[in-house]
Write a protein that holds these residues in place. Structure first.
Motif, PDB file in Angstrom:
ATOM      1  N   VAL A   1       0.862  -1.169   0.005  1.00  0.00           N
ATOM      2  CA  VAL A   1      -0.056   0.109  -0.037  1.00  0.00           C
ATOM      3  C   VAL A   1       1.097   1.226   0.134  1.00  0.00           C
ATOM      4  N   VAL A   2       0.504   2.397  -0.872  1.00  0.00           N
ATOM      5  CA  VAL A   2       1.304   3.370  -1.128  1.00  0.00           C
ATOM      6  C   VAL A   2       0.745   4.420  -0.166  1.00  0.00           C
ATOM      7  N   ASP A   3       1.536   4.794   0.800  1.00  0.00           N
ATOM      8  CA  ASP A   3       1.024   5.829   1.826  1.00  0.00           C
ATOM      9  C   ASP A   3       1.248   7.248   1.401  1.00  0.00           C
TER      10      ASP A   3
ATOM     11  N   GLU B   1      11.073   4.830   1.020  1.00  0.00           N
ATOM     12  CA  GLU B   1      10.932   4.349   2.216  1.00  0.00           C
ATOM     13  C   GLU B   1       9.839   3.145   2.190  1.00  0.00           C
ATOM     14  N   LEU B   2      10.076   2.257   2.761  1.00  0.00           N
ATOM     15  CA  LEU B   2       9.607   1.001   2.922  1.00  0.00           C
ATOM     16  C   LEU B   2       9.313   0.587   4.572  1.00  0.00           C
ATOM     17  N   TRP B   3       8.160  -0.020   5.032  1.00  0.00           N
ATOM     18  CA  TRP B   3       7.718  -0.360   6.299  1.00  0.00           C
ATOM     19  C   TRP B   3       7.169  -1.751   5.852  1.00  0.00           C
ATOM     20  N   VAL B   4       7.097  -2.465   7.091  1.00  0.00           N
ATOM     21  CA  VAL B   4       6.436  -3.837   7.032  1.00  0.00           C
ATOM     22  C   VAL B   4       5.490  -3.957   8.200  1.00  0.00           C
ATOM     23  N   LYS B   5       4.492  -4.196   7.906  1.00  0.00           N
ATOM     24  CA  LYS B   5       3.369  -4.520   8.860  1.00  0.00           C
ATOM     25  C   LYS B   5       2.544  -5.745   9.020  1.00  0.00           C
ATOM     26  N   VAL B   6       2.141  -6.286   9.905  1.00  0.00           N
ATOM     27  CA  VAL B   6       1.273  -7.545  10.079  1.00  0.00           C
ATOM     28  C   VAL B   6      -0.220  -7.287   9.982  1.00  0.00           C
ATOM     29  N   ARG B   7      -0.867  -7.672   9.184  1.00  0.00           N
ATOM     30  CA  ARG B   7      -2.553  -7.540   9.174  1.00  0.00           C
ATOM     31  C   ARG B   7      -2.934  -8.988   8.873  1.00  0.00           C
ATOM     32  N   SER B   8      -3.067  -9.805   9.915  1.00  0.00           N
ATOM     33  CA  SER B   8      -3.296 -11.339   9.735  1.00  0.00           C
ATOM     34  C   SER B   8      -5.066 -11.382   9.117  1.00  0.00           C
ATOM     35  N   GLY B   9      -5.069 -12.278   8.296  1.00  0.00           N
ATOM     36  CA  GLY B   9      -6.473 -12.330   7.703  1.00  0.00           C
ATOM     37  C   GLY B   9      -7.028 -11.516   6.779  1.00  0.00           C
TER      38      GLY B   9
ATOM     39  N   ILE C   1       8.341   8.642  -2.087  1.00  0.00           N
ATOM     40  CA  ILE C   1       7.189   7.559  -1.936  1.00  0.00           C
ATOM     41  C   ILE C   1       7.497   6.803  -0.526  1.00  0.00           C
ATOM     42  N   ALA C   2       6.204   6.862   0.211  1.00  0.00           N
ATOM     43  CA  ALA C   2       6.567   6.026   1.555  1.00  0.00           C
ATOM     44  C   ALA C   2       5.474   4.790   1.176  1.00  0.00           C
ATOM     45  N   ALA C   3       5.858   3.467   1.353  1.00  0.00           N
ATOM     46  CA  ALA C   3       5.034   2.431   1.092  1.00  0.00           C
ATOM     47  C   ALA C   3       5.173   1.424   2.440  1.00  0.00           C
ATOM     48  N   THR C   4       4.045   0.575   2.517  1.00  0.00           N
ATOM     49  CA  THR C   4       3.745  -0.389   3.469  1.00  0.00           C
ATOM     50  C   THR C   4       3.641  -1.636   2.921  1.00  0.00           C
ATOM     51  N   ILE C   5       4.451  -2.752   3.374  1.00  0.00           N
ATOM     52  CA  ILE C   5       4.378  -3.946   2.898  1.00  0.00           C
ATOM     53  C   ILE C   5       3.457  -4.697   3.969  1.00  0.00           C
TER      54      ILE C   5
END
Length: 311
Positions: free
Chosen positions: A226-228, A289-297, A244-248
């Protein structure tokens, strides 16, 4: 966006849907037909998740010519019934509605249950071309002829095109065949446009491609990007600069560790390769810039699937 006045040089223009099961080479074919990479590719099934339009305009000596508007679709999903897959299949069904021509892509010499399910979606009345892709991987060419006869019995295809998307001559031949099926009408886009997708969308797709390429088969295909932030600014040194800042988004803590890698090396490499490709695609300086977040399900949650940009 008509580019020719009535009475000007003759122009052809039309919609061509590229359909097939996952991993038959649809995105590679789209990029070859457009002449530039606009759709991401990886060996992982379900890399393409959106309807992506690619535009190729061939101008003739009289100033007319043909504009091909290709629609690359996700591979039709038959194995899972999660919210994400339902959304992807809806995209496929929407894309084949109202097109001038369908390119049904299969691996040359092969026909599986997955291929059959996609073939059953084709409606009578819309011209369809069988694109027997990856011909370069077929070792016994004499087996292709009986296979083609068998395919003709499965569906009344208008033409057969055995080819390899990696062979420029094959791609040119397919374009000249497609041209005959497109109506005479003014072009919808200017002749230098390649896609109707925004640079922000392409940024998320390029990051997702590098993510899958650099994690191999370890990472589930439900991971997404997702590009924030997508901010453009002028730069004296570079002319144009994009931040660009994006979240994996991943489903488990173990997947997050896998994406980040030892001492952050894998995430750094994903970022570097994505940035370099985006600088080429967008012809500007990119800070990523890249970040990683957990969103289960998330792939089973319809609201979240929509919030991540899937319709």
């Amino acid at each position: 966006m008509e580019s020719a006045a009535a009475g000007g040089p003759a122009q052809r223009c039309g919609l061509i849907a590229i359909v097939g099961k996952p991993n038959v080479g649809k995105s590679t074919l789209l990029n070859a037909l457009v002449g530039q990479k606009i759709s991401i590719t990886s060996r992982k099934a379900q890399t393409t998740r959106h309807r992506i339009t690619g535009i190729r305009t061939l101008v003739n000596d009289e100033g007319g010519g043909t504009q091909f508007v290709f629609v690359d679709t996700p591979g039709f999903q038959t194995r899972h019934s999660a919210a994400l897959n339902k959304s992807l299949n809806k995209t496929v069904l929407g894309a084949i509605d109202g097109v001038d021509l369908i390119l049904f892509v299969v691996e040359a010499g092969s026909f599986t249950l997955g291929d059959a399910k996609v073939l059953s979606l084709l409606k009578p009345g819309t011209p369809a071309i069988l694109v027997a892709n990856k011909l370069d991987t077929v070792h016994r060419r004499n087996e292709v002829a009986p296979w083609l006869r068998d395919m003709q019995q499965r569906h009344p295809f208008d033409e057969f095109v055995p080819m390899s998307a990696k062979n420029p001559r094959d791609v040119q031949r397919l374009l000249s065949i497609c041209e005959r099926y497109l109506p005479v009408q003014p072009w919808w886009y200017s002749e230098d446009e390649l896609t109707d997708r925004s640079e922000k969308f392409l940024a998320s797709e390029v990051v997702r491609e590098k993510l899958f390429r650099l994690t191999g088969d370890e990472l589930p295909y439900t991971s997404t990007v997702v590009v924030d932030k997508f901010d453009e600014e002028k730069s004296r040194a570079h002319g144009r600069m994009v931040r660009i800042a994006a979240t994996i988004i991943v489903e488990r803590d173990g997947h997050k560790a896998m994406v980040i890698g030892e001492k952050g090396e894998r995430l750094k490499r994903i970022g570097t390769e994505a940035r370099q490709e985006l600088e080429k695609l967008m012809d500007c300086k990119v800070f990523l810039e890249l970040w990683v977040k957990v969103r289960s399900g998330w792939a089973d949650d319809e609201a979240r699937v929509r919030s991540f940009g899937y319709e």
